[in-house]
Scaffold this motif. Structure first.
Motif, mmCIF file in Angstrom:
data_model
loop_
_atom_site.group_PDB
_atom_site.id
_atom_site.type_symbol
_atom_site.label_atom_id
_atom_site.label_comp_id
_atom_site.label_asym_id
_atom_site.label_seq_id
_atom_site.Cartn_x
_atom_site.Cartn_y
_atom_site.Cartn_z
ATOM 1 N N TYR A 14 69.580 -11.732 -3.326
ATOM 2 C CA TYR A 14 71.187 -11.348 -3.357
ATOM 3 C C TYR A 14 71.905 -11.755 -4.765
ATOM 4 N N VAL A 15 72.094 -10.965 -5.508
ATOM 5 C CA VAL A 15 72.514 -11.294 -6.925
ATOM 6 C C VAL A 15 73.972 -10.976 -7.077
ATOM 7 N N VAL A 16 74.454 -12.182 -7.591
ATOM 8 C CA VAL A 16 75.671 -12.307 -8.003
ATOM 9 C C VAL A 16 75.820 -12.206 -9.420
ATOM 10 N N PRO A 17 76.532 -11.236 -10.140
ATOM 11 C CA PRO A 17 76.478 -11.048 -11.498
ATOM 12 C C PRO A 17 76.833 -12.400 -12.394
ATOM 13 N N PRO A 18 76.241 -12.243 -13.572
ATOM 14 C CA PRO A 18 76.656 -13.540 -14.420
ATOM 15 C C PRO A 18 78.031 -13.053 -15.031
ATOM 16 N N GLY A 19 78.604 -13.977 -15.594
ATOM 17 C CA GLY A 19 80.007 -14.063 -15.891
ATOM 18 C C GLY A 19 80.173 -12.984 -17.308
ATOM 19 N N VAL A 20 78.823 -12.663 -17.998
ATOM 20 C CA VAL A 20 78.969 -11.965 -19.092
ATOM 21 C C VAL A 20 77.975 -10.994 -19.184
ATOM 22 N N PRO A 21 78.062 -9.767 -19.820
ATOM 23 C CA PRO A 21 77.383 -8.755 -19.822
ATOM 24 C C PRO A 21 75.918 -9.121 -20.427
#
Length: 278
Positions: A60-67
Motif C-alpha cells: 500500500y503506497v502513499v505518495p512522497p511529497g515530491v514528484p
C-alpha cells in the motif's frame, strides 16, 4: 513465497494506521513503515527502501511529497518480488490539467500504472477526518474555519471507508487489477454546510468564513508552513473551485458492496469523541 508480507507505507498516517489494524485482524502479516518505525522507511532516503520491501508481495503506497521518487521505488519493488501495488491518490487526478496541485500524486500514478506489476489506484476526495485530525481541526476548535472554498461542494469521504476499500483491494488479488477507483462520500457539501453540521452535533457556535487563496496561503505561512507547502494547499482550493471534483461516484459501493458512510455519521462519531471541545 512462504508467509508473504503486506507492506503499508505511511503507517502512522490517517489511512495507513487504519489499514494496518484491519489487515492484522484478518491475520495478514503486515509490515508497517514510516520514518520512525523499527523498519525505517523514508522517501528521501532510498537506502531505507530495500529492507522495507524484503519479503513483501503486496504494498500500500502513499505518495512522497515530491514528484520523482515513486518511479525508483516501483522499480525496486518489482526487483524485490512485489507482485501488487495499491496507490492512494487524489480524486480526478487526470482532470487537473495545468494545475500545480498534486504533481507528487500524478508522478506516483505514472510510476505505478506504467509498471509491469498488478496495480490499483484509489483516488480519494477530501477526507472527512481533515476536520478533526488535520489542518482544519485547530481553527474549528477555536471557533472559526476560514478557507478559500465557496459554494462549490465537496463529496467528503470517510477515512474508515478508504481503509475498508484499501483493505479489500489489498486482500483480493486479481479482482481489482488495473482499476482506478474514484472514492467519494454519498453526497457533496459545501464547507459552510459541513461546519454547520459540526456545530450542531458539537453544540458549539462554530462559523465558516471564506477568504482568498492568497490570504489563506499567507495565514498558513504565519502558522509555520513553508511558502511552498502553503501555496500547494491553497492551490487545492483553486482546483476545487473549477467544479470538476464536486460530483459523487458509486466506486466505494462497487468495492465494498455497500453505501459509503455519510458525513453526518462521521460528525456524530467525532463529536461524541470530543473532537471539537474546547
Amino acid at each position: 513465497m512462504s508467509n508473504p508480507i503486506t507492506l503499508v507505507l505511511g503507517a502512522t498516517g490517517k489511512t495507513g494506521r487504519r489499514i494496518a489494524a484491519r489487515l492484522r485482524l484478518r491475520g495478514t502479516p503486515v509490515r508497517t513503515v514510516s520514518r520512525s518505525s523499527p523498519t525505517r522507511f523514508d522517501w528521501s532516503d532510498p537506502g531505507s527502501w530495500d529492507e522495507a520491501l524484503r519479503g513483501v508481495t503486496v504494498a500500500y503506497v502513499v505518495p512522497p511529497g515530491v514528484p520523482g521518487p515513486a518511479h525508483e521505488f516501483v522499480a525496486r519493488a518489482e526487483a524485490a518480488g512485489v507482485r501488487r501495488l495499491v496507490l492512494l491518490s487524489g480524486r480526478g487526478a487526470d482532470t487537473w490539467g495545468d494545475s500545480t496541485f498534486g504533481l507528487d500524486m500524478r508522478s506516483a500514478e505514472d510510476a505505478v500504472r506504467g509498471s509491469a506489476l498488478e496495480w490499483t489506484v484509489l483516488r480519494s476526495s477530501n477526507f472527512a477526518q481533515n476536520f478533526d485530525e488535520d489542518v482544519f481541526h485547530a481553527p474549528l476548535a477555536a471557533g472559526e474555519l476560514a478557507l478559500p472554498a465557496g459554494e462549490v461542494p465537496e463529496p467528503f469521504v470517510d477515512v474508515e471507508d478508504i481503509a475498508d476499500a484499501a483493505t479489500a483491494v489489498l486482500t483480493e488479488a486479481g479482482r481489482h487489477a488495473g482499476r482506478v477507483y474514484e472514492l467519494t462520500g454519498p453526497r457533496a457539501l459545501t464547507f459552510g454546510e459541513a461546519v454547520e453540521l459540526i456545530a450542531r452535533a458539537s453544540g458549539r457556535p462554530l462559523t465558516y468564513r471564506r477568504l482568498s487563496p492568497a490570504r489563506y496561503a499567507a495565514t498558513l505561512v504565519e502558522e509555520g508552513l513553508s511558502e511552498e507547502d502553503a501555496a500547494h494547499v491553497a492551490e487545492m482550493f483553486v482546483l476545487m473551485e473549477r467544479g470538476l471534483l464536486a460530483t459523487t461516484t458509486d466506486d466505494l459501493a462497487t468495492v465494498l458492496g455497500r453505501a459509503p458512510r455519510t458525513f453526518e455519521d462521521y460528525v456524530v462519531r467525532a463529536a461524541a469523541a470530543g473532537a471539537w471541545h474546547r
